[in-house]
Motif scaffolding. Structure first.
Motif, PDB file in Angstrom:
ATOM      1  N   THR A  46      -1.767 -23.288  32.050  1.00  0.00           N
ATOM      2  CA  THR A  46      -1.518 -23.965  33.259  1.00  0.00           C
ATOM      3  C   THR A  46      -0.100 -24.241  33.656  1.00  0.00           C
ATOM      4  N   PRO A  47       0.133 -23.536  34.925  1.00  0.00           N
ATOM      5  CA  PRO A  47       1.581 -23.614  35.385  1.00  0.00           C
ATOM      6  C   PRO A  47       2.456 -25.008  35.142  1.00  0.00           C
ATOM      7  N   PRO A  48       3.592 -24.708  34.976  1.00  0.00           N
ATOM      8  CA  PRO A  48       4.545 -26.170  34.542  1.00  0.00           C
ATOM      9  C   PRO A  48       4.656 -26.858  36.073  1.00  0.00           C
ATOM     10  N   LYS A  49       4.927 -28.273  35.797  1.00  0.00           N
ATOM     11  CA  LYS A  49       5.618 -28.935  37.135  1.00  0.00           C
ATOM     12  C   LYS A  49       6.928 -28.797  37.049  1.00  0.00           C
ATOM     13  N   VAL A  50       7.572 -28.140  37.973  1.00  0.00           N
ATOM     14  CA  VAL A  50       9.023 -27.835  38.084  1.00  0.00           C
ATOM     15  C   VAL A  50       9.764 -28.631  39.040  1.00  0.00           C
ATOM     16  N   VAL A  51      10.667 -29.125  38.735  1.00  0.00           N
ATOM     17  CA  VAL A  51      11.599 -30.033  39.651  1.00  0.00           C
ATOM     18  C   VAL A  51      12.885 -29.150  39.537  1.00  0.00           C
ATOM     19  N   GLN A  96       6.706 -37.033  34.853  1.00  0.00           N
ATOM     20  CA  GLN A  96       5.739 -36.007  34.826  1.00  0.00           C
ATOM     21  C   GLN A  96       5.977 -34.443  34.990  1.00  0.00           C
ATOM     22  N   ALA A  97       7.371 -34.209  34.815  1.00  0.00           N
ATOM     23  CA  ALA A  97       7.581 -32.819  34.996  1.00  0.00           C
ATOM     24  C   ALA A  97       7.720 -32.151  33.783  1.00  0.00           C
ATOM     25  N   ASP A  98       7.441 -30.728  33.777  1.00  0.00           N
ATOM     26  CA  ASP A  98       7.574 -30.014  32.642  1.00  0.00           C
ATOM     27  C   ASP A  98       8.831 -29.555  32.523  1.00  0.00           C
ATOM     28  N   VAL A  99       9.531 -28.937  33.582  1.00  0.00           N
ATOM     29  CA  VAL A  99      10.784 -28.194  33.702  1.00  0.00           C
ATOM     30  C   VAL A  99      11.659 -28.906  34.743  1.00  0.00           C
ATOM     31  N   LEU A 100      13.032 -28.870  34.408  1.00  0.00           N
ATOM     32  CA  LEU A 100      13.867 -29.439  35.333  1.00  0.00           C
ATOM     33  C   LEU A 100      14.990 -28.088  35.360  1.00  0.00           C
ATOM     34  N   VAL A 101      15.175 -27.804  36.620  1.00  0.00           N
ATOM     35  CA  VAL A 101      16.169 -26.611  36.771  1.00  0.00           C
ATOM     36  C   VAL A 101      17.489 -27.315  37.460  1.00  0.00           C
ATOM     37  N   ILE A 102      18.681 -27.226  37.089  1.00  0.00           N
ATOM     38  CA  ILE A 102      19.780 -27.782  37.555  1.00  0.00           C
ATOM     39  C   ILE A 102      20.946 -26.690  37.497  1.00  0.00           C
ATOM     40  N   ASN A 103      21.788 -27.071  38.633  1.00  0.00           N
ATOM     41  CA  ASN A 103      23.035 -25.990  38.812  1.00  0.00           C
ATOM     42  C   ASN A 103      23.893 -26.039  37.543  1.00  0.00           C
ATOM     43  N   GLY A 104      24.307 -27.411  37.040  1.00  0.00           N
ATOM     44  CA  GLY A 104      24.940 -27.452  35.930  1.00  0.00           C
ATOM     45  C   GLY A 104      26.476 -27.701  36.519  1.00  0.00           C
ATOM     46  N   LEU A 105      27.415 -27.586  35.554  1.00  0.00           N
ATOM     47  CA  LEU A 105      28.931 -27.794  35.691  1.00  0.00           C
ATOM     48  C   LEU A 105      29.449 -29.016  36.191  1.00  0.00           C
ATOM     49  N   GLY A 106      28.425 -30.020  36.020  1.00  0.00           N
ATOM     50  CA  GLY A 106      28.764 -31.594  36.431  1.00  0.00           C
ATOM     51  C   GLY A 106      28.243 -31.690  37.928  1.00  0.00           C
ATOM     52  N   MET A 107      27.637 -30.789  38.487  1.00  0.00           N
ATOM     53  CA  MET A 107      27.201 -31.019  39.851  1.00  0.00           C
ATOM     54  C   MET A 107      26.239 -32.231  40.061  1.00  0.00           C
ATOM     55  N   GLU A 108      25.449 -32.383  38.889  1.00  0.00           N
ATOM     56  CA  GLU A 108      24.328 -33.583  38.974  1.00  0.00           C
ATOM     57  C   GLU A 108      24.919 -34.367  38.137  1.00  0.00           C
ATOM     58  N   ARG A 122       8.849 -34.047  26.531  1.00  0.00           N
ATOM     59  CA  ARG A 122       8.471 -32.751  26.909  1.00  0.00           C
ATOM     60  C   ARG A 122       9.378 -32.135  27.914  1.00  0.00           C
ATOM     61  N   LEU A 123      10.292 -32.756  28.682  1.00  0.00           N
ATOM     62  CA  LEU A 123      10.919 -32.359  29.833  1.00  0.00           C
ATOM     63  C   LEU A 123      11.818 -31.131  29.133  1.00  0.00           C
ATOM     64  N   ARG A 124      11.850 -30.085  29.623  1.00  0.00           N
ATOM     65  CA  ARG A 124      12.665 -28.823  29.285  1.00  0.00           C
ATOM     66  C   ARG A 124      13.909 -28.651  30.616  1.00  0.00           C
ATOM     67  N   THR A 125      15.124 -28.700  30.260  1.00  0.00           N
ATOM     68  CA  THR A 125      16.136 -28.399  31.484  1.00  0.00           C
ATOM     69  C   THR A 125      16.830 -27.043  31.270  1.00  0.00           C
ATOM     70  N   ILE A 126      16.635 -26.550  32.281  1.00  0.00           N
ATOM     71  CA  ILE A 126      17.081 -24.988  32.669  1.00  0.00           C
ATOM     72  C   ILE A 126      18.608 -25.138  33.186  1.00  0.00           C
ATOM     73  N   ASP A 127      19.734 -24.904  32.742  1.00  0.00           N
ATOM     74  CA  ASP A 127      21.007 -24.858  33.127  1.00  0.00           C
ATOM     75  C   ASP A 127      21.303 -23.699  33.810  1.00  0.00           C
ATOM     76  N   SER A 128      21.537 -23.495  35.081  1.00  0.00           N
ATOM     77  CA  SER A 128      21.372 -22.043  35.653  1.00  0.00           C
ATOM     78  C   SER A 128      23.218 -21.669  35.534  1.00  0.00           C
ATOM     79  N   SER A 129      23.938 -22.294  35.262  1.00  0.00           N
ATOM     80  CA  SER A 129      25.176 -21.944  34.994  1.00  0.00           C
ATOM     81  C   SER A 129      25.641 -21.349  33.789  1.00  0.00           C
ATOM     82  N   GLU A 130      24.645 -21.450  32.818  1.00  0.00           N
ATOM     83  CA  GLU A 130      24.981 -21.204  31.357  1.00  0.00           C
ATOM     84  C   GLU A 130      25.299 -19.619  31.368  1.00  0.00           C
ATOM     85  N   GLY A 131      26.631 -19.560  30.554  1.00  0.00           N
ATOM     86  CA  GLY A 131      27.135 -18.331  30.456  1.00  0.00           C
ATOM     87  C   GLY A 131      27.867 -17.687  31.533  1.00  0.00           C
TER      88      GLY A 131
END
Length: 367
Positions: A46-51, A96-108, A122-131
């Motif tokens: 099932t596709p994840p709920k992405v925020v 209710q979300a499965d995935v949270l995508v953030i900018n990172g670097l203290g923006m949020e 179960r919320l998985r956070t994706i930090d787009s600034s990683e590395g």
């Protein structure tokens, strides 16, 4: 006796019939079991709920996700991250979300409390600034300055925050304004989504590859257009442009700690000094500043133009589309080249004809 019993059905055919019924029963039960396993597998895919958080992250995530899942922005596109006020429905969204995508670097900086209140294990956070290589935020001298210096091992905690006046923490978070770093963000989002939703891996890879090609083409186009202006400076209101400037061998002067509303005469003098040193006849402002700000009035009197450099933090409803990012960066380059092509600003550092009283009258006209 023999003749009488010989008219009855044979025992062997009866055994065959029993075996056939048993085989059919096994087949039916097996089929039901396979259908149940198939249903479970389908539920697992099932596709994840992405925020998503800020506008560029919504654009990049939508580019990667495509039609695989629905992407819901936590921050409405017309609201900037510095002005965002969390509501109870935002907590429910994260719950209710499965995935949270953030900018990172203290923006949020607002996320820590929201995530805690959502209590979603179960919320998985994706930090787009990683590395991604970062630039340190330096305090300007005399109201203007540069951001210099790489910091490759940056922290992804939420301790480096913004104030409402756009001040940043140790690392400048505006990495998305460099298309090369934007490519790395897209790759991080792709990899995070694949980890969260392996069933959609092929979709995420294909979509990310297609958008990355567009980002590469955009980067090459901008590099070619700005090459004749290498080493030139441009002036913006806040320190959102150092990554863009570094990528294209430019210098970004920023007018931090200068209020966009009701600046003092000393603030205005600092603007004039910075514009004079930059050699430009243009100040680049964010779209949110508006046409009735005091610097617009000042610019008209001094023969200095005010143009837009959009950091892509707010937009209309159309702003959530990935193509919007490409369009706005091209518009920024158009405005920047127009500024570079203007004659050198001949604003004297001291204007004897513009005394304290005259400054205040000039500022009053913009209020």
């Amino acid at each position: 006796m023999t003749d009488r019993f010989s008219s009855l059905p044979s025992v062997r055919p009866m055994r065959s019939l029993v075996s056939l019924v048993a085989a059919l029963s096994v087949g039916i039960l097996g089929g039901l079991h396979l259908r149940q396993e198939g249903s479970q597998a389908q539920q697992g895919s099932t596709p994840p709920k992405v925020v998503t958080t800020i506008l560029p992250i919504t654009q990049f995530t939508r580019a990667v996700v495509g039609d695989r899942a629905e992407v819901t922005p936590l921050i409405p596109p017309q609201v900037g991250p510095h002005d965002f006020q969390a509501r109870p429905e935002d907590v429910r969204l994260l719950a209710q979300a499965d995935v949270l995508v953030i900018n990172g670097l203290g923006m949020e900086t607002f996320l820590e409390g929201l995530i805690a209140n959502a209590a979603n294990p179960r919320l998985r956070t994706i930090d787009s600034s990683e590395g991604i290589p970062t630039l340190q935020t330096e305090k300007p001298e005399h109201g203007h300055g540069h951001s210099h210096g790489h910091a490759h091992g940056h922290s992804h905690g939420h301790g480096h925050g913004h104030s409402h006046g756009h001040s940043h923490g140790k690392f400048n978070p505006h990495i998305w304004l460099d298309p090369r770093r934007a490519i790395q963000q897209v790759e991080n989002i792709r990899d995070g989504l694949i980890a969260a939703d392996p069933a959609g891996a092929e979709i995420y890879r294909a979509n990310a590859a297609a958008f990355i090609e567009k980002l590469k083409a955009l980067d090459e186009e901008i590099a070619a257009r700005l090459a004749p202006f290498a080493g030139r400076s441009f002036v913006v209101f806040h320190d959102f442009a150092p990554y863009f400037a570094e990528r294209y061998n430019l210098k970004a002067e920023f007018l931090v700690e200068i209020p966009e509303a009701n600046p003092s005469p000393e603030d205005v003098r600092r603007v004039m000094e910075t514009v004079r040193k930059s050699g430009l006849k243009t100040i680049l402002v964010e779209p949110q500043v508006g046409d009735d700000n005091p610097f617009q009035i000042l610019a008209k009197d001094l023969g200095v133009e005010v143009r837009i450099f959009d950091p892509i933090e707010t937009a209309g409803p159309e702003g959530i589309e990935p193509e919007y990012y490409l369009t706005i960066l091209r518009q920024n380059v158009d405005n920047l080249i127009s500024a570079f092509e203007k004659e050198t600003a001949l604003v004297p550092l001291e204007l004897p004809w513009l005394g304290q009283a005259s400054l205040e009258q000039l500022l009053a006209r913009g209020r």
